[in-house]
Motif scaffolding. Sequence first.
Motif, PDB file in Angstrom:
ATOM      1  N   SER A  73       0.828  -1.213   0.000  1.00  0.00           N
ATOM      2  CA  SER A  73       0.000   0.000   0.000  1.00  0.00           C
ATOM      3  C   SER A  73       0.862   1.263   0.000  1.00  0.00           C
ATOM      4  CB  SER A  73      -0.934  -0.008   1.205  1.00  0.00           C
ATOM      5  OG  SER A  73      -0.223  -0.429   2.346  1.00  0.00           O
ATOM      6  N   ASP A  74       2.107   1.140   0.498  1.00  0.00           N
ATOM      7  CA  ASP A  74       3.015   2.294   0.511  1.00  0.00           C
ATOM      8  C   ASP A  74       3.797   2.423  -0.803  1.00  0.00           C
ATOM      9  OD1 ASP A  74       4.468  -0.019   0.750  1.00  0.00           O
ATOM     10  OD2 ASP A  74       5.516   0.555   2.598  1.00  0.00           O
ATOM     11  N   GLY A  75       3.453   1.591  -1.793  1.00  0.00           N
ATOM     12  CA  GLY A  75       4.155   1.649  -3.072  1.00  0.00           C
ATOM     13  C   GLY A  75       5.481   0.923  -3.062  1.00  0.00           C
ATOM     14  N   GLN A  76       5.892   0.415  -1.904  1.00  0.00           N
ATOM     15  CA  GLN A  76       7.170  -0.294  -1.790  1.00  0.00           C
ATOM     16  C   GLN A  76       7.016  -1.746  -2.230  1.00  0.00           C
ATOM     17  OE1 GLN A  76      10.168   1.137  -0.622  1.00  0.00           O
ATOM     18  NE2 GLN A  76       8.958   3.005  -0.856  1.00  0.00           N
ATOM     19  N   LEU A  77       8.075  -2.263  -2.838  1.00  0.00           N
ATOM     20  CA  LEU A  77       8.062  -3.674  -3.210  1.00  0.00           C
ATOM     21  C   LEU A  77       8.437  -4.517  -1.996  1.00  0.00           C
ATOM     22  CD1 LEU A  77       9.885  -3.523  -6.655  1.00  0.00           C
ATOM     23  CD2 LEU A  77       7.416  -3.561  -6.194  1.00  0.00           C
ATOM     24  N   LYS A  78       7.781  -5.647  -1.889  1.00  0.00           N
ATOM     25  CA  LYS A  78       8.062  -6.559  -0.791  1.00  0.00           C
ATOM     26  C   LYS A  78       8.214  -7.960  -1.376  1.00  0.00           C
ATOM     27  CE  LYS A  78       6.663  -7.344   3.885  1.00  0.00           C
ATOM     28  NZ  LYS A  78       5.660  -7.502   4.884  1.00  0.00           N
ATOM     29  N   THR A  79       9.297  -8.631  -1.005  1.00  0.00           N
ATOM     30  CA  THR A  79       9.594  -9.932  -1.618  1.00  0.00           C
ATOM     31  C   THR A  79       9.448 -11.044  -0.601  1.00  0.00           C
ATOM     32  OG1 THR A  79      11.172  -8.808  -3.040  1.00  0.00           O
ATOM     33  CG2 THR A  79      11.351 -11.201  -2.921  1.00  0.00           C
ATOM     34  N   SER A  80       8.794 -12.112  -1.030  1.00  0.00           N
ATOM     35  CA  SER A  80       8.727 -13.316  -0.204  1.00  0.00           C
ATOM     36  C   SER A  80       9.515 -14.410  -0.889  1.00  0.00           C
ATOM     37  CB  SER A  80       7.276 -13.799  -0.055  1.00  0.00           C
ATOM     38  OG  SER A  80       6.528 -12.853   0.653  1.00  0.00           O
ATOM     39  N   PHE A  81      10.069 -15.320  -0.082  1.00  0.00           N
ATOM     40  CA  PHE A  81      10.695 -16.518  -0.621  1.00  0.00           C
ATOM     41  C   PHE A  81       9.993 -17.725   0.008  1.00  0.00           C
ATOM     42  CE2 PHE A  81      13.495 -20.120  -0.493  1.00  0.00           C
ATOM     43  CZ  PHE A  81      13.780 -20.251  -1.852  1.00  0.00           C
ATOM     44  N   CYS A  82       9.559 -18.675  -0.832  1.00  0.00           N
ATOM     45  CA  CYS A  82       8.781 -19.810  -0.333  1.00  0.00           C
ATOM     46  C   CYS A  82       9.335 -21.124  -0.878  1.00  0.00           C
ATOM     47  CB  CYS A  82       7.317 -19.731  -0.785  1.00  0.00           C
ATOM     48  SG  CYS A  82       6.574 -18.088  -0.723  1.00  0.00           S
ATOM     49  N   SER A  83       9.106 -22.175  -0.134  1.00  0.00           N
ATOM     50  CA  SER A  83       9.442 -23.530  -0.580  1.00  0.00           C
ATOM     51  C   SER A  83       8.211 -24.388  -0.322  1.00  0.00           C
ATOM     52  CB  SER A  83      10.662 -24.044   0.203  1.00  0.00           C
ATOM     53  OG  SER A  83      10.960 -25.369  -0.155  1.00  0.00           O
ATOM     54  N   ASP A  84       7.626 -24.855  -1.416  1.00  0.00           N
ATOM     55  CA  ASP A  84       6.276 -25.429  -1.340  1.00  0.00           C
ATOM     56  C   ASP A  84       6.298 -26.949  -1.527  1.00  0.00           C
ATOM     57  OD1 ASP A  84       3.600 -25.983  -1.481  1.00  0.00           O
ATOM     58  OD2 ASP A  84       3.269 -24.980  -3.406  1.00  0.00           O
ATOM     59  N   GLN A  85       5.803 -27.655  -0.533  1.00  0.00           N
ATOM     60  CA  GLN A  85       5.795 -29.122  -0.572  1.00  0.00           C
ATOM     61  C   GLN A  85       4.495 -29.687  -1.138  1.00  0.00           C
ATOM     62  OE1 GLN A  85       8.472 -29.763   3.515  1.00  0.00           O
ATOM     63  NE2 GLN A  85       6.355 -30.424   3.548  1.00  0.00           N
ATOM     64  N   SER A  86       3.561 -28.796  -1.523  1.00  0.00           N
ATOM     65  CA  SER A  86       2.213 -29.299  -1.803  1.00  0.00           C
ATOM     66  C   SER A  86       2.161 -30.255  -2.997  1.00  0.00           C
ATOM     67  CB  SER A  86       1.237 -28.142  -1.996  1.00  0.00           C
ATOM     68  OG  SER A  86       1.582 -27.407  -3.138  1.00  0.00           O
ATOM     69  N   ARG A  87       3.101 -30.102  -3.941  1.00  0.00           N
ATOM     70  CA  ARG A  87       3.119 -31.005  -5.107  1.00  0.00           C
ATOM     71  C   ARG A  87       4.338 -31.916  -5.096  1.00  0.00           C
ATOM     72  NH1 ARG A  87      -0.785 -29.175  -9.216  1.00  0.00           N
ATOM     73  NH2 ARG A  87      -1.915 -27.549  -8.094  1.00  0.00           N
ATOM     74  N   SER A  88       4.965 -32.043  -3.950  1.00  0.00           N
ATOM     75  CA  SER A  88       6.241 -32.761  -3.904  1.00  0.00           C
ATOM     76  C   SER A  88       6.113 -34.253  -4.105  1.00  0.00           C
ATOM     77  CB  SER A  88       6.931 -32.527  -2.565  1.00  0.00           C
ATOM     78  OG  SER A  88       7.256 -31.183  -2.426  1.00  0.00           O
ATOM     79  N   SER A  89       4.950 -34.789  -3.734  1.00  0.00           N
ATOM     80  CA  SER A  89       4.837 -36.247  -3.724  1.00  0.00           C
ATOM     81  C   SER A  89       3.428 -36.678  -4.050  1.00  0.00           C
ATOM     82  CB  SER A  89       5.210 -36.757  -2.332  1.00  0.00           C
ATOM     83  OG  SER A  89       4.993 -38.153  -2.243  1.00  0.00           O
ATOM     84  N   LEU A  90       3.331 -37.791  -4.778  1.00  0.00           N
ATOM     85  CA  LEU A  90       2.015 -38.372  -5.025  1.00  0.00           C
ATOM     86  C   LEU A  90       1.539 -39.157  -3.799  1.00  0.00           C
ATOM     87  CD1 LEU A  90       2.613 -39.465  -8.711  1.00  0.00           C
ATOM     88  CD2 LEU A  90       1.153 -37.595  -7.911  1.00  0.00           C
ATOM     89  N   ALA A  91       2.434 -39.373  -2.849  1.00  0.00           N
ATOM     90  CA  ALA A  91       2.022 -40.059  -1.614  1.00  0.00           C
ATOM     91  C   ALA A  91       1.045 -39.175  -0.848  1.00  0.00           C
ATOM     92  CB  ALA A  91       3.242 -40.369  -0.761  1.00  0.00           C
ATOM     93  N   THR A  92       0.213 -39.801  -0.040  1.00  0.00           N
ATOM     94  CA  THR A  92      -0.820 -39.022   0.663  1.00  0.00           C
ATOM     95  C   THR A  92      -0.500 -38.787   2.138  1.00  0.00           C
ATOM     96  OG1 THR A  92      -1.979 -41.099   0.994  1.00  0.00           O
ATOM     97  CG2 THR A  92      -2.721 -39.705  -0.833  1.00  0.00           C
ATOM     98  N   ASP A  93       0.396 -39.600   2.698  1.00  0.00           N
ATOM     99  CA  ASP A  93       0.658 -39.483   4.135  1.00  0.00           C
ATOM    100  C   ASP A  93       1.828 -38.550   4.422  1.00  0.00           C
ATOM    101  OD1 ASP A  93       2.588 -41.121   3.004  1.00  0.00           O
ATOM    102  OD2 ASP A  93       2.823 -42.351   4.805  1.00  0.00           O
ATOM    103  N   VAL A  94       1.950 -37.486   3.637  1.00  0.00           N
ATOM    104  CA  VAL A  94       3.065 -36.556   3.814  1.00  0.00           C
ATOM    105  C   VAL A  94       2.533 -35.132   3.966  1.00  0.00           C
ATOM    106  CG1 VAL A  94       4.626 -38.005   2.464  1.00  0.00           C
ATOM    107  CG2 VAL A  94       3.358 -36.203   1.313  1.00  0.00           C
ATOM    108  N   SER A  95       3.328 -34.281   4.618  1.00  0.00           N
ATOM    109  CA  SER A  95       2.927 -32.886   4.808  1.00  0.00           C
ATOM    110  C   SER A  95       2.950 -32.158   3.464  1.00  0.00           C
ATOM    111  CB  SER A  95       3.882 -32.210   5.786  1.00  0.00           C
ATOM    112  OG  SER A  95       3.894 -30.828   5.576  1.00  0.00           O
ATOM    113  N   LYS A  96       1.938 -31.337   3.238  1.00  0.00           N
ATOM    114  CA  LYS A  96       1.847 -30.609   1.957  1.00  0.00           C
ATOM    115  C   LYS A  96       2.028 -29.105   2.192  1.00  0.00           C
ATOM    116  CE  LYS A  96       0.313 -34.380  -0.349  1.00  0.00           C
ATOM    117  NZ  LYS A  96       0.700 -34.934  -1.637  1.00  0.00           N
TER     118      LYS A  96
END
Length: 539
Positions: free
Chosen positions: A429-452
Amino acid sequence: NSMLSWQRTAYHFQPEKNWMNDPNGPMYYKGWYHFFYQYNPKGAVWGDIVWGHAVSKDMIHWLHLPLAMVADQWYDKNGVWTGSATILPDGQVVMLYTGSTNESVQVQNLAYPADPSDPLLVDWIKYPANPVLFPPPGIGAKDFRDPTTAWLTSEGKWRITIGSKLNKTGIALVYDTYDFKTFERVEGVLHAVPSTGMWECVDFFPVSNRGENGFDTSIKGKNVKHVVKVSLDDDRHDYYALGTYDEKNVKFTPDDFKNDVGIGLRYDYGIFYASKTFYDQSKGRRVLWGWIGESDSEYADVAKGWASVQGIPRTVALDRKTGRNLLQWPVAEVESLRLRSDEFQNLTVNPGSVVPLEIGTAAQLDIEAEFEIDKEALEKTSQSNMEYECSSSGGATERGAFGPFGLLVLADDHLSEYTSAYFYVVKGSDGQLKTSFCSDQSRSSLATDVSKKNFGSFVPVLKDEKLSVRILVDHSIVESFAQGGRTCVTSRVYPTRAIYGAARLFLFNNATEAIVNASLKVWQMNSAFIHPFQPDQRN
Ligand code: DQQ
């Protein structure tokens, strides 16, 4: 069960089998790095905790030694829990650790090498008059654990801190001693933060505001700032704050109360807990070890017969450019594992595209990547007043004007599995750029018993800096260091297809407006030698 063995890592420290948790008593002694750790010799779940032990010349290749300490006394019958080493000025090693007694009371115990002339420190003696400390009045019998490395006071006493809580306030108790056998409680606390709960594995150490890589824990002076780190039992993350240590009043004061310990900055926004630093006197640096647990089910851990790895040791230093955060970076020794590399210069990655990087297999990598986004698009955009949070976002597939873009690691050819490590820039809202860095596990595995989960946070990007990230990929672990290590994120992932020779690497840009220019260098990583010690390796 060899069926699940592909998830074992190739160059991260792990025992041959069973459960591991916290790093304990790391130090450099007579030419060897020593690493002790919380270990269950009986299975792949937490329990029956003793101290595992390994040694290394470079913190990358390891020799497993016999257990250093087992639960053979009334005062540690329910577990030889976490502790820290102090190396005295004459070279003597002192180990303090928490014992869970036969009645599950948390007490502090003293141990020392049976033969200080043995560089491998194979045998340990528990002080016959243990315990040296019981929970003080007013402190719960199960809220008193994990003594730190000691530091010297001006009066020549040794001082330690021990984590605890009072109601819901996390606290760091302080004790002074001359001999590590009798201790005197120091009134008050080193630090306390309401609503943070039990403080586990407190760490307290100096950093240089002049650029040195590391200081001995006892250093004092004008060029010194202090760090308090706590591991919050309630939310399983390691938080730190930079501040000032007032020796006379035995008080730590954070530079910024909004970013106090337990509510502000984390060492790592992914899976990383119970960490501990030590001063490496051989290289003049401070090194951080952290426990990286599993994010699959306990059932899967039991089936595969092991659980947990340690992160690659990281150097820690103050970020002199911002002055407000630490920088963590894999120790230089990891670069000795780099094999063949591929380089990509100024690749244009258009909005909505995925670019395969032809590097051969991609299960063991060290990646250094830089990204620039097209400034004109940033200036012209109508998208402002934006907020972004990795954990609540849609990850790599949710499109915004300037993000997400970055890498897909541990991916298969068809992108049925991938772990995305990406930047996402918003105009606030202040016109400033803000950067996030993420590491996403949601598509990491076809297994179902893992954290996403999708992990990550804000990362400071200074004027004229490119976006940059270093990523270590090792079968089931993805350790990312954004902007030189200002923000770090570790994921544990369990691909079922993107394994060994089938693992691939891609660039992606799912922004709608930003054209991304990417340059990278990617090394194949050798496996480390991590095996039981053989007598002929005594050199
Ligand atoms: N792990 C140890 C405790 C410590 C906890 C027991 C942190 O000493 O508080 O295994 O993970």
